[in-house]
Design a protein around this motif. Structure first.
Motif, PDB file in Angstrom:
ATOM      1  N   VAL A 107       0.813  -1.221   0.000  1.00 19.30           N
ATOM      2  CA  VAL A 107       0.000   0.000   0.000  1.00 19.30           C
ATOM      3  C   VAL A 107       0.843   1.267   0.000  1.00 19.30           C
ATOM      4  O   VAL A 107       0.358   2.332  -0.347  1.00 19.30           O
ATOM      5  N   LEU A 522       5.686  -1.109  15.513  1.00 17.79           N
ATOM      6  CA  LEU A 522       6.650  -1.799  14.669  1.00 17.79           C
ATOM      7  C   LEU A 522       8.062  -1.567  15.192  1.00 17.79           C
ATOM      8  O   LEU A 522       8.860  -2.487  15.353  1.00 17.79           O
TER       9      LEU A 522
ATOM     10  N   GLY B 152       9.154  -9.301  20.993  1.00 12.66           N
ATOM     11  CA  GLY B 152       9.503  -8.237  20.049  1.00 12.66           C
ATOM     12  C   GLY B 152       9.288  -8.675  18.615  1.00 12.66           C
ATOM     13  O   GLY B 152       8.686  -7.961  17.816  1.00 12.66           O
ATOM     14  N   ALA B 153       9.748  -9.883  18.300  1.00 12.42           N
ATOM     15  CA  ALA B 153       9.622 -10.379  16.925  1.00 12.42           C
ATOM     16  C   ALA B 153       8.157 -10.488  16.552  1.00 12.42           C
ATOM     17  O   ALA B 153       7.759 -10.151  15.429  1.00 12.42           O
ATOM     18  N   PHE B 155       5.606  -8.708  17.680  1.00 12.42           N
ATOM     19  CA  PHE B 155       5.047  -7.386  17.389  1.00 12.42           C
ATOM     20  C   PHE B 155       5.586  -6.831  16.085  1.00 12.42           C
ATOM     21  O   PHE B 155       4.856  -6.226  15.304  1.00 12.42           O
ATOM     22  N   PHE B 156       6.858  -7.038  15.873  1.00  9.52           N
ATOM     23  CA  PHE B 156       7.468  -6.540  14.650  1.00  9.52           C
ATOM     24  C   PHE B 156       6.774  -7.126  13.433  1.00  9.52           C
ATOM     25  O   PHE B 156       6.405  -6.407  12.496  1.00  9.52           O
ATOM     26  N   TYR B 159       3.081  -5.743  12.951  1.00  5.25           N
ATOM     27  CA  TYR B 159       2.968  -4.390  12.427  1.00  5.25           C
ATOM     28  C   TYR B 159       3.674  -4.234  11.092  1.00  5.25           C
ATOM     29  O   TYR B 159       3.341  -3.342  10.324  1.00  5.25           O
ATOM     30  N   THR B 160       4.621  -5.119  10.796  1.00  2.68           N
ATOM     31  CA  THR B 160       5.188  -5.111   9.453  1.00  2.68           C
ATOM     32  C   THR B 160       4.107  -5.425   8.432  1.00  2.68           C
ATOM     33  O   THR B 160       3.946  -4.713   7.438  1.00  2.68           O
ATOM     34  N   ARG B 163       1.635  -2.479   8.187  1.00  2.00           N
ATOM     35  CA  ARG B 163       2.086  -1.302   7.448  1.00  2.00           C
ATOM     36  C   ARG B 163       2.343  -1.628   5.977  1.00  2.00           C
ATOM     37  O   ARG B 163       2.093  -0.825   5.097  1.00  2.00           O
ATOM     38  N   LEU B 164       2.915  -2.815   5.768  1.00  2.00           N
ATOM     39  CA  LEU B 164       3.339  -3.159   4.404  1.00  2.00           C
ATOM     40  C   LEU B 164       2.129  -3.360   3.490  1.00  2.00           C
ATOM     41  O   LEU B 164       2.116  -2.892   2.357  1.00  2.00           O
ATOM     42  N   PHE B 165       1.113  -4.037   3.995  1.00  2.00           N
ATOM     43  CA  PHE B 165      -0.006  -4.406   3.141  1.00  2.00           C
ATOM     44  C   PHE B 165      -1.281  -3.646   3.477  1.00  2.00           C
ATOM     45  O   PHE B 165      -2.340  -3.954   2.954  1.00  2.00           O
ATOM     46  N   GLY B 166      -1.168  -2.688   4.364  1.00  2.00           N
ATOM     47  CA  GLY B 166      -2.321  -1.838   4.626  1.00  2.00           C
ATOM     48  C   GLY B 166      -3.232  -2.372   5.710  1.00  2.00           C
ATOM     49  O   GLY B 166      -3.250  -3.569   5.993  1.00  2.00           O
TER      50      GLY B 166
END
Lengths: 562, 353
Positions: A107, A522, B152-153, B155-156, B159-160, B163-166
Motif C-alpha cells: 500500500v 513496529l 519483540g519479533a 510485534f514486529f 505491524y510489518t 504497514r506493508l499491506f495496509g
C-alpha cells in the motif's frame, strides 16, 4: 585474505542485507511519512536522512568486524556495500515507475514515494546519483577511520545532534519563545520547519567544539570533582538536584498545553514502568498482564468517583478518597493474582499473567458485568481531582499530581532496591532455588513484589481514569503491558533512571514526532529484538544485571571458541 | 499420611484449592442448570461440539509448532502466532490474483492446493527467518532474553504486515468447493468441516510419522533429549533446529489456510488469539509432547465452543459467548496451577520447567 572471493563476500552480503532493509523501510512507508518533516529547511528532510543512515550503517557493518585500522581496502569494501544497497533502492525506483499496480499489494508503493526517492530528477540521472550517493555514504564510515578517534566521534555526535535538534524543532521553538531574550535565537536557528542552514551550521560547530573540549578536559573536571571534599561534593550534588527540581516544576508553564500533555503521558508510563520494574527488573518475574492492575486501579477510582447513574455502585466520592482505595485494591489484586502463580516460572509465568490481563479485560468488556463496569461503552463521568475548590483539570495541573506521584514512587523504589527485600528480590531473580536455600521466604518475597508493582500500576490507572474522565475497556489491552515492558527493557531492567529514560524515548518521542506514531509498535518490536541482540542490559544498565549478562557473554565466547 | 499433608499445608495452598473448587462448582452448577432448563435441542449441542472439533483441530496444528520448538529449545516461540498469520496473509494475494483470472471458479480444487502451497511456504520461510535473526544468536542467553526477543519479533511481524499491506481487512474470494453438506437424520455436517478435520488429522499423522520414522525426526528427538550429547554424536544441531522451525512453520501455514477456509478473512492481527489458544492447548496436553498437543487442541476447541453455553447460560449470565476467550484463559491458568505437566505430560524437572 588476499583471495578476491573472501574480500568481496562480506561487502556484497552486507550490501544485500542493507539493500533489503532500505527497500523494506521504503515499502513500510517510513521514507514517505518522514519526508514531510524537514531537518534542515530546503536542504534535507527526515525521509532522506533515513536513506543516508541506511547506507551509512551498511558501510559501517561491512567493515565492523575488521580491525580498527584505516585502509583503502576498507573504504573500497564499505563503498561497495553502500553501492549494492543503493542499487536495491534504485531497482525499487524503476519498479515503481514501471509498475504502478504494485500498490495493490504494497500500500505504500505510491507515486509520492517515487517522487521522494527521485529528488525531483529524471529517473536515469536519479539512479546514477543514488548509486554514487550510496557508494560515497557507504564508504564514509571507513573514511572516518582515517581521522583520530576524538574528532571522529565529535563529527558523528554533532551530526546526530543536528538531526535531533531538527526533529525537535517545534518543542525547542516553543521553549525559546517563552523567554524574550531567546526569541532572536529561535528565529536565527530555526526555519518554519526544521533548522535553518545557519542554525544547522551553528549546532554542528558548537557540538564539535564541545566534544573536542570534553575529550581534552572532561576527565580533569571529573577528577577535580572526585577530589572535592565530601561536603562540597554533596553541595554540588544538591545544587544540581535543586535546579533539576526547579526545571521540573517550571516545565508546564514553559512548554504550554500540548507538551504538558506529552509530559503527563510520559509521567503515567514512568509510574507504571517503576512498578513493573520491581516485578520484572528486581524480582525477575516476567509479567505480561500488568495492564490488569492498571485497569483495576482505573475501574476502582472510576466506580468510586463516577456520578453516572448507569452503573450500580457509582459512588460520587472525591478523587482523593478514591485514590488510596484504588491503590489498596490494586495491591490486593496483585496478591490474589500472585498466589496462584507462585510456583509457575519463567515462560509459563509470562503466559499465565498474559491470560490474567486478558481475563480482566474481557470481564470489563462483557455484557454480563455491564451493570457494574458499564461494558464496552465505557465508564463515564469521572470527576477531576480537586484541591480545595481548585479543579486540576488540564494537563498543566495534572502534571504536578504525576510529578509528586513519580517522585514518591521513585523514592520508594530506590529505597526498596537496596533494602533487605530488594536484595532478596535480586537473589530470587538470579536463582530461585539458591535464594530459597539461603533462607529467603519465596512466597512472601514474590507476593510483595507483585503487590508493590500492582499498587504502582493502580496509581497510574487511577490518575489516568480521572484525567480522561472515561474508561474504555478496549484501551486496557496487551499493548499497554508491552509498552511498559519495552520501556523498562530499553532503559535497562532494574535501573530506575533507566525507566525514566525509557519512558522519554518510547512514549515522549513518538508523541513529539507525530509521523513516527504510525510506526510506533513496529519500531518497539524491532527495538526489543535489537536491544536483546546488541545491548541486553539496556541504555542505562543497572550494575548487577549488567554483570549477569556479562557472564553470559563470556560463556558464549568460551563455547564459541571451543 | 493425611496428618503429614495437613502439616505442610500453607495458607496459599488453601487459597488456591478454594479458588479451584469455586471454579469447578460454577462449572458443575452451571452445567446442571443449563441442562435442566433444556433450552437447547440435541442438534444445537451437536453443532457446538462439531464446531469445537473443527476449531480445535486448527488449534492443534498451531500447537504442534509451539511444542516442537519448546521440545528442542525450551522456549516459547511467541512469534509463532505471526508465523500462522503470515501464511494465509501472503497466500491472499495469490488467491486474489487467481480470482481475477477466473481460476477460482473454473478450478476451485487447484486454487485450494495452490493456496496451501503458498501459505505453507511463506510461513516456513518466516519461521526460519525469525529463528535465524532473533533466536539463534541468543541460544545461550538467560531465559528472559530470548522470551523478550520473541515478544519483540511477534510485534514486529504483526505491524510489518499491517504497514506493508495496509490496514484493511483482506477478504478471500469465495471458494465454492465445500458448500454442500451431509445430513445424518437431524445432524448436519458440512463438507468444509469434514475437510478441515481430515486435513488437520492427516497433517498431524504425517508429522508423527516424520518425527518417529525419518532420520531428521530422529535427530530432532535426540537434540530435544540432550543437545550437547546429540552434537557429540555427529548431529548438526543448528540444522536440526532450523528443520524444527520449518516443520512448525509449515504446519502453522496449513492451519492458517484451514482457518481462513472457516473464517474467510485475514488481517495482521488474526494470529494473536489463536496463538494463545494453541499455547493453552499445548499446556493442556503437556508441552513438548506431540500427541498431547493434538489432544489439548481438540479438548480446548470443544470446551471453548461448548463452554459458554453449557457452563454460563444456565447461570443467567448475559451474552455468555463474549466470555469464550475468558473460559479458555481460565483453563490455561487452572491447568498451569494444578497440573503444570499437562494431561499427558511428563513430570517437569527443573531443567525443563
Amino acid at each position: 585474505m588476499n583471495q578476491p572471493k573472501s574480500f568481496w563476500n562480506p561487502a556484497l552480503k552486507l550490501g544485500i542485507i542493507g539493500g533489503i532493509a532500505v527497500v523494506f523501510i521504503a515499502l513500510l512507508g517510513m521514507i514517505e511519512a518522514f519526508a514531510t518533516r524537514d531537518i534542515i529547511a530546503d536542504v534535507i528532510d527526515m525521509g532522506r536522512v533515513l536513506v543516508f543512515i541506511s547506507f551509512f550503517m551498511t558501510g559501517h557493518f561491512a567493515i565492523a568486524r575488521k580491525s580498527g585500522a584505516a585502509s583503502i581496502e576498507n573504504v573500497l569494501q564499505a563503498g561497495v556495500a553502500g553501492l549494492v544497497s543503493a542499487a536495491f533502492l534504485a531497482a525499487l525506483m524503476w519498479l515503481l515507475s514501471a509498475m504502478p499496480t504494485m500498490r495493490a499489494v504494497f500500500v505504500n508503493a505510491t507515486p509520492v514515494l517515487l517522487k521522494t526517492l527521485l529528488f525531483g530528477l529524471d529517473i536515469t540521472i536519479a539512479s546514477i546519483g543514488l548509486l554514487a550517493l550510496g557508494a560515497a555514504v557507504g564508504a564514509l564510515p571507513a573514511g572516518l577511520r582515517f581521522l583520530p578517534e576524538s574528532p571522529r566521534r565529535a563529527l558523528i555526535r554533532a551530526s546526530t545532534w543536528v538531526i535531533l535538534v531538527g526533529l525537535l524543532q517545534e518543542l525547542l521553538v516553543v521553549t525559546f519563545k517563552t523567554t524574550e531574550s531567546l526569541q532572536g535565537l529561535a528565529t536565527l536557528l530555526f526555519a518554519k520547519t526544521g533548522l535553518s542552514i545557519a542554525g544547522a551550521v551553528i549546532v554542528f560547530v558548537l557540538i564539535v567544539a564541545f566534544e573536542l573540549w570534553r575529550d581534552r578536559y572532561g576527565k580533569t573536571v571529573r577528577v577535580r570533582y572526585d577530589h572535592l571534599p565530601t561536603i562540597q561534593r554533596r553541595a554540588t550534588n544538591g545544587v544540581i538536584l535543586l535546579s533539576l527540581l526547579a526545571i521540573l516544576l517550571a516545565l508546564p508553564s514553559i512548554l504550554g498545553l500540548f507538551f504538558s500533555e506529552v509530559l503527563v503521558q510520559v509521567g503515567l508510563y514512568v509510574l507504571m514502568g517503576l512498578g513493573l520494574n520491581i516485578v520484572v527488573g528486581f524480582a525477575g518475574l516476567l509479567d505480561l498482564g500488568y495492564v490488569a492492575f492498571f485497569a483495576i486501579g482505573a475501574y476502582t477510582v472510576g466506580i468510586l468517583t463516577s456520578t453516572s447513574t448507569e452503573i450500580a455502585f457509582a459512588g460520587g466520592l472525591p478523587f482523593w478518597v478514591g485514590l488510596p482505595i484504588a491503590i489498596a485494591i490494586a495491591a490486593f489484586a496483585g496478591l490474589v493474582l500472585g498466589v496462584p502463580v507462585l510456583k509457575v516460572r519463567g515462560d509459563y509465568l509470562a503466559i499465565v499473567t498474559l491470560g490474567f490481563g486478558e481475563i480482566i479485560r474481557l470481564l470489563a468488556l462483557s455484557d454480563f458485568l455491564k451493570p457494574y463496569f458499564a461494558g464496552a461503552r465505557g465508564l463515564e463521568l469521572i470527576p477531576k481531582p480537586f484541591i480545595g475548590s481548585f479543579e486540576l483539570d488540564g494537563p498543566q495541573q495534572l502534571y504536578y499530581v504525576l510529578l509528586v506521584g513519580c517522585v514518591i514512587v521513585a523514592f520508594i523504589s530506590l529505597r526498596l532496591k537496596t533494602s533487605r527485600v530488594g536484595r532478596a528480590w535480586m537473589a530470587m531473580r538470579e536463582d530461585e532455588d539458591v535464594a530459597q536455600a539461603m533462607g529467603i521466604n519465596l512466597v512472601a518475597t514474590k507476593l510483595l513484589a507483585f503487590a508493590m508493582g500492582a499498587s504502582f500500576a493502580g496509581i497510574g490507572g487511577a490518575i489516568n481514569a480521572s484525567k480522561l474522565a472515561i474508561i474504555y475497556p478496549h484501551s486496557m489491552n496487551l499493548l499497554v503491558s508491552i509498552n511498559v515492558l519495552a520501556l523498562i527493557i530499553i532503559g535497562g531492567m532494574g535501573s530506575i533512571p533507566g525507566v525514566i529514560v525509557g519512558a522519554l524515548v518510547l512514549v515522549g518521542l513518538p508523541e513529539l514526532l507525530r509521523e513516527f506514531a504510525d510506526f510506533r509498535l513496529l519500531v518497539y518490536g524491532a527495538v526489543l529484538v535489537l536491544m536483546m541482540l546488541v545491548r541486553p542490559e539496556g541504555l542505562l544498565p543497572e550494575a548487577r544485571r549488567a554483570l549477569e549478562l556479562e557472564e553470559f557473554k563470556e560463556e558464549e565466547k568460551a563455547t564459541s571458541a571451543a | 499420611m493425611l496428618a503429614k499433608k495437613l502439616k505442610h499445608l500453607e495458607l496459599t495452598d488453601v487459597f488456591i484449592y478454594l479458588l479451584g473448587l469455586a471454579i469447578v462448582a460454577v462449572v458443575i452448577i452451571g452445567s446442571i442448570a443449563t441442562l435442566i432448563q433444556a433450552k437447547y435441542a440435541l442438534r444445537a449441542w451437536f453443532d457446538l461440539v462439531l464446531f469445537g472439533v473443527t476449531l480445535g483441530s486448527i488449534y492443534a496444528l498451531i500447537a504442534l509448532g509451539y511444542t516442537l520448538v519448546y521440545g528442542i529449545l525450551r522456549m516459547i516461540n511467541f512469534a509463532h502466532s505471526e508465523v500462522f498469520m503470515s501464511g494465509p496473509y501472503i497466500a491472499y494475494f495469490v488467491a486474489d490474483a487467481m480470482s481475477k483470472a477466473g481460476l477460482v471458479e473454473q478450478n476451485p480444487l487447484l486454487t485450494v492446493i495452490i493456496i496451501f502451497i503458498v501459505a505453507m511456504l511463506s510461513s516456513t520461510l518466516i519461521a526460519i527467518l525469525v529463528e535465524r535473526v532473533a533466536y539463534r544468536p541468543l541460544r545461550h542467553a538467560p531465559r528472559l532474553v530470548p522470551l523478550i526477543t520473541a515478544i519483540g519479533a511477534s510485534f514486529f511481524l504483526q505491524y510489518t504486515f499491517f504497514r506493508l499491506f495496509g490496514p484493511n481487512l483482506k477478504v478471500y474470494p469465495a471458494i465454492n468447493l465445500f458448500d454442500a453438506s451431509i445430513a445424518f437424520g437431524d445432524f448436519k455436517i458440512t463438507y468444509l468441516q469434514i475437510f478441515v478435520i481430515t486435513a488437520a488429522g492427516l497433517l498431524m499423522l504425517a508429522l508423527h510419522q516424520f518425527v518417529q520414522r525419518t532420520k531428521i525426526g530422529k535427530a530432532m528427538r535426540a537434540v530435544s533429549e540432550d543437545r550437547e550429547t546429540a552434537a557429540l554424536m555427529g548431529i548438526n544441531v543448528d540444522n536440526t533446529i532450523v528443520m524444527t522451525f520449518a516443520l512448525g512453520g509449515a504446519l502453522a501455514g496449513a492451519a492458517g489456510v484451514l482457518y481462513i477456509l472457516v473464517f474467510n478473512q485475514v488481517t495482521a492481527f488474526i494470529g494473536f488469539v489463536p496463538g494463545i489458544k494453541a499455547f493453552t492447548a499445548d499446556v493442556l496436553g503437556g508441552i513438548g509432547n506431540i500427541p498431547g498437543a493434538m489432544l489439548g487442541g481438540l479438548f480446548l476447541g470443544v470446551i471453548e465452543s461448548l463452554g459458554p453455553t453449557l457452563f454460563l447460560d444456565g447461570l443467567g449470565i448475559a451474552a455468555p459467548y463474549q466470555l469464550k476467550d475468558a473460559i479458555a484463559f481460565t483453563m490455561l491458568v487452572l491447568v498451569l496451577i494444578f497440573r503444570p505437566a499437562g494431561i499427558l505430560g511428563e513430570r517437569l524437572t527443573e531443567k525443563k520447567a
